[in-house]
Design a protein around this motif. Structure first.
Motif, short mmCIF file in Angstrom:
data_model
loop_
_atom_site.label_atom_id
_atom_site.label_comp_id
_atom_site.label_asym_id
_atom_site.label_seq_id
_atom_site.Cartn_x
_atom_site.Cartn_y
_atom_site.Cartn_z
N ASP A 79 0.83 -1.20 0.00
CA ASP A 79 0.00 0.00 0.00
C ASP A 79 0.87 1.25 0.00
O ASP A 79 0.56 2.23 -0.66
N GLU A 80 1.93 1.22 0.76
CA GLU A 80 2.83 2.36 0.84
C GLU A 80 3.49 2.63 -0.52
O GLU A 80 3.57 3.77 -0.97
N ALA A 81 3.91 1.56 -1.18
CA ALA A 81 4.52 1.70 -2.51
C ALA A 81 3.51 2.24 -3.52
O ALA A 81 3.83 3.11 -4.33
N LEU A 82 2.28 1.73 -3.48
CA LEU A 82 1.24 2.21 -4.38
C LEU A 82 0.94 3.68 -4.11
O LEU A 82 0.81 4.47 -5.04
N PHE A 83 0.86 4.06 -2.84
CA PHE A 83 0.58 5.44 -2.50
C PHE A 83 1.69 6.37 -3.01
O PHE A 83 1.42 7.42 -3.59
N LYS A 84 2.94 5.98 -2.83
CA LYS A 84 4.06 6.81 -3.33
C LYS A 84 3.98 6.96 -4.84
O LYS A 84 4.22 8.04 -5.38
N ALA A 85 3.63 5.87 -5.53
CA ALA A 85 3.52 5.93 -6.99
C ALA A 85 2.36 6.83 -7.41
O ALA A 85 2.48 7.59 -8.38
N ILE A 86 1.25 6.76 -6.70
CA ILE A 86 0.09 7.60 -7.07
C ILE A 86 0.41 9.08 -6.83
O ILE A 86 0.01 9.93 -7.62
N VAL A 87 1.15 9.37 -5.77
CA VAL A 87 1.54 10.77 -5.51
C VAL A 87 2.34 11.31 -6.68
O VAL A 87 2.09 12.41 -7.18
N GLY B 239 -7.65 0.72 -2.90
CA GLY B 239 -6.68 1.08 -3.94
C GLY B 239 -7.24 2.11 -4.90
O GLY B 239 -6.87 2.15 -6.06
N ARG B 240 -8.15 2.95 -4.39
CA ARG B 240 -8.81 3.95 -5.24
C ARG B 240 -8.58 5.36 -4.70
O ARG B 240 -8.41 5.57 -3.52
N VAL B 241 -8.60 6.32 -5.64
CA VAL B 241 -8.63 7.73 -5.28
C VAL B 241 -10.06 8.19 -5.53
O VAL B 241 -10.59 8.00 -6.63
N TRP B 242 -10.67 8.78 -4.51
CA TRP B 242 -12.07 9.21 -4.58
C TRP B 242 -12.15 10.71 -4.81
O TRP B 242 -11.39 11.48 -4.24
N TRP B 243 -13.08 11.12 -5.65
CA TRP B 243 -13.30 12.52 -6.02
C TRP B 243 -14.49 13.04 -5.22
O TRP B 243 -15.58 12.49 -5.27
N GLY B 244 -14.27 14.12 -4.48
CA GLY B 244 -15.34 14.76 -3.73
C GLY B 244 -15.61 14.10 -2.39
O GLY B 244 -15.24 12.96 -2.16
N LEU B 245 -16.28 14.85 -1.53
CA LEU B 245 -16.58 14.35 -0.20
C LEU B 245 -17.58 13.20 -0.23
O LEU B 245 -17.56 12.32 0.62
N ALA B 246 -18.46 13.19 -1.21
CA ALA B 246 -19.47 12.13 -1.31
C ALA B 246 -18.94 10.90 -2.03
O ALA B 246 -19.60 9.86 -2.04
N GLY B 247 -17.78 10.99 -2.64
CA GLY B 247 -17.19 9.85 -3.34
C GLY B 247 -17.98 9.40 -4.55
O GLY B 247 -18.17 8.22 -4.79
N ALA B 248 -18.44 10.35 -5.35
CA ALA B 248 -19.25 10.03 -6.53
C ALA B 248 -18.43 9.42 -7.65
O ALA B 248 -18.94 8.65 -8.45
N LEU B 249 -17.13 9.76 -7.72
CA LEU B 249 -16.25 9.27 -8.77
C LEU B 249 -14.98 8.72 -8.14
O LEU B 249 -14.58 9.14 -7.06
N TYR B 250 -14.33 7.81 -8.86
CA TYR B 250 -13.06 7.28 -8.38
C TYR B 250 -12.16 6.92 -9.56
O TYR B 250 -12.62 6.78 -10.69
N LEU B 251 -10.88 6.79 -9.27
CA LEU B 251 -9.95 6.21 -10.22
C LEU B 251 -9.24 5.06 -9.53
O LEU B 251 -9.10 5.05 -8.31
N SER C 189 -12.13 17.98 -3.53
CA SER C 189 -11.25 17.17 -2.69
C SER C 189 -11.04 15.82 -3.35
O SER C 189 -11.97 15.25 -3.92
N LEU C 190 -9.82 15.31 -3.26
CA LEU C 190 -9.49 13.95 -3.69
C LEU C 190 -8.86 13.25 -2.50
O LEU C 190 -8.11 13.87 -1.74
N SER C 191 -9.15 11.96 -2.33
CA SER C 191 -8.54 11.23 -1.22
C SER C 191 -8.24 9.79 -1.63
O SER C 191 -8.99 9.19 -2.41
#
Length: 120
Positions: free
Chosen positions: A8-16, A63-75, A55-57
């Motif tokens: 997870d740490e490696a994936l997070f560093k890559a996504i950053v 293993g997803r990045v969520w768009w917005g506080l409601a999480g309507a979209l993700y990558l 906001s993105l989180s």
């Protein structure tokens, strides 16, 4: 371990490294993504008429990045790391489908939209 398991740490560093750029949408709008906290970003959308922030989180459990506080979209983080020149945003309700189509595609760089063929 800090930040979750090593994978997870490696994936997070890559996504950053992948996500923190300026991206272009197919209508010529730009999206500038900057870090705003641990596993979070602010995305500034700008077009000829207006600008807006989102906001993105990152969620390490999915293993997803969520768009917005409601999480309507993700990558899918692994997908965007594998193809770092584009971000494919899916609707949350499409999450369980095998064949899904992205709702939005962002290309890296402000000039990317101008070079993109119409209809893609």
């Amino acid at each position: 371990p800090r930040g979750g398991p090593p994978a997870d740490e490696a994936l997070f560093k890559a996504i950053v490294q992948t996500i923190e750029h300026t991206w272009a949408g197919k209508e010529g709008e730009t999206y500038t993504v900057v870090a705003s906290g641990p596993q979070a970003w602010t995305c500034a959308r700008k077009d000829a008429k207006s600008s807006k922030k989102f906001s993105l989180s990152f969620d390490s459990s999915s293993g997803r990045v969520w768009w917005g506080l409601a999480g309507a979209l993700y990558l899918e983080a692994a997908e965007c790391v594998a193809k770092p020149d584009r971000l494919l945003w899916y609707a949350a309700q499409d999450g369980g489908r095998r064949r899904r189509r992205p709702r939005f595609v962002w290309r890296r760089g402000a000039a990317a939209a101008a070079a993109e063929p119409a209809g893609e």
